[in-house]
Scaffold this motif. Structure first.
Motif, PDB file in Angstrom:
ATOM      1  N   VAL A  20     -24.714  -7.857 -12.134  1.00  0.00           N
ATOM      2  CA  VAL A  20     -24.546  -8.170 -10.718  1.00  0.00           C
ATOM      3  C   VAL A  20     -23.193  -7.580 -10.336  1.00  0.00           C
ATOM      4  N   GLY A  21     -23.232  -6.451  -9.667  1.00  0.00           N
ATOM      5  CA  GLY A  21     -22.026  -5.733  -9.305  1.00  0.00           C
ATOM      6  C   GLY A  21     -22.389  -4.314  -8.894  1.00  0.00           C
ATOM      7  N   VAL A  22     -21.392  -3.553  -8.504  1.00  0.00           N
ATOM      8  CA  VAL A  22     -21.608  -2.182  -8.060  1.00  0.00           C
ATOM      9  C   VAL A  22     -20.817  -1.253  -8.977  1.00  0.00           C
ATOM     10  N   VAL A  23     -21.485  -0.228  -9.494  1.00  0.00           N
ATOM     11  CA  VAL A  23     -20.838   0.761 -10.350  1.00  0.00           C
ATOM     12  C   VAL A  23     -20.857   2.100  -9.623  1.00  0.00           C
ATOM     13  N   LYS A  24     -19.663   2.666  -9.423  1.00  0.00           N
ATOM     14  CA  LYS A  24     -19.531   3.969  -8.780  1.00  0.00           C
ATOM     15  C   LYS A  24     -18.886   4.944  -9.747  1.00  0.00           C
ATOM     16  N   ILE A  25     -19.363   6.165  -9.727  1.00  0.00           N
ATOM     17  CA  ILE A  25     -18.702   7.238 -10.461  1.00  0.00           C
ATOM     18  C   ILE A  25     -17.735   7.889  -9.481  1.00  0.00           C
ATOM     19  N   GLN A  26     -16.486   7.989  -9.889  1.00  0.00           N
ATOM     20  CA  GLN A  26     -15.449   8.571  -9.049  1.00  0.00           C
ATOM     21  C   GLN A  26     -14.845   9.775  -9.754  1.00  0.00           C
ATOM     22  N   ALA A  27     -14.335  10.705  -8.967  1.00  0.00           N
ATOM     23  CA  ALA A  27     -13.715  11.907  -9.512  1.00  0.00           C
ATOM     24  C   ALA A  27     -12.402  12.172  -8.808  1.00  0.00           C
ATOM     25  N   SER A  28     -11.585  13.000  -9.452  1.00  0.00           N
ATOM     26  CA  SER A  28     -10.314  13.412  -8.864  1.00  0.00           C
ATOM     27  C   SER A  28     -10.091  14.884  -9.174  1.00  0.00           C
ATOM     28  N   LEU A  29      -9.412  15.555  -8.253  1.00  0.00           N
ATOM     29  CA  LEU A  29      -9.028  16.947  -8.459  1.00  0.00           C
ATOM     30  C   LEU A  29      -7.567  17.067  -8.858  1.00  0.00           C
ATOM     31  N   ALA A  30      -6.842  15.952  -8.840  1.00  0.00           N
ATOM     32  CA  ALA A  30      -5.416  15.949  -9.188  1.00  0.00           C
ATOM     33  C   ALA A  30      -5.247  15.936 -10.702  1.00  0.00           C
ATOM     34  N   THR A  31      -4.198  16.575 -11.202  1.00  0.00           N
ATOM     35  CA  THR A  31      -3.962  16.570 -12.647  1.00  0.00           C
ATOM     36  C   THR A  31      -3.401  15.225 -13.117  1.00  0.00           C
ATOM     37  N   THR A  32      -2.665  14.541 -12.272  1.00  0.00           N
ATOM     38  CA  THR A  32      -2.177  13.193 -12.548  1.00  0.00           C
ATOM     39  C   THR A  32      -2.541  12.325 -11.344  1.00  0.00           C
ATOM     40  N   ASN A  63     -16.473  20.667 -10.105  1.00  0.00           N
ATOM     41  CA  ASN A  63     -15.449  21.061 -11.065  1.00  0.00           C
ATOM     42  C   ASN A  63     -14.266  20.107 -10.917  1.00  0.00           C
ATOM     43  N   PHE A  64     -14.362  18.938 -11.535  1.00  0.00           N
ATOM     44  CA  PHE A  64     -13.398  17.856 -11.392  1.00  0.00           C
ATOM     45  C   PHE A  64     -12.392  17.857 -12.544  1.00  0.00           C
ATOM     46  N   THR A  65     -11.190  17.384 -12.262  1.00  0.00           N
ATOM     47  CA  THR A  65     -10.185  17.228 -13.307  1.00  0.00           C
ATOM     48  C   THR A  65     -10.425  15.946 -14.091  1.00  0.00           C
TER      49      THR A  65
END
Length: 86
Positions: A20-32, A63-65
């Motif tokens: 019971v909850g929400v799972v999201k896949i997240q991405a970032s383009l920043a190196t830090t 193309n994610f970091t």
């Protein structure tokens, strides 16, 4: 895919039991990355108010970091595992 540069396809799999909850896949383009650098690329099919038991895999193109799983509105259940392949 950041290091391979030519490969922009990732496969994410989520294995849950009575979640019971929400799972999201997240991405970032920043190196830090900081908190504001993350953006949603996929939300697993759960509304966060009822139990969700499934084994789901999805393809994500980009193309994610960095890639991460973020869980919100969690109240019960188990995430047995989450996997990522590229």
């Amino acid at each position: 895919s950041y290091y391979l540069q030519s490969n922009d396809l990732q496969t994410v799999a989520l294995f849950t039991t009575a979640l019971v909850g929400v799972v999201k896949i997240q991405a970032s383009l920043a190196t830090t990355p900081t908190a504001s650098d993350w953006f949603d690329v996929y939300t697993f099919p759960s509304d966060g108010s009822s139990e969700y038991t499934d084994n789901v895999s999805v393809n994500i193109t980009g193309n994610f970091t960095w890639i991460r799983a973020a869980v919100t509105d969690f109240t019960a259940g188990t995430i047995n595992k989450a996997t990522l392949s590229y």
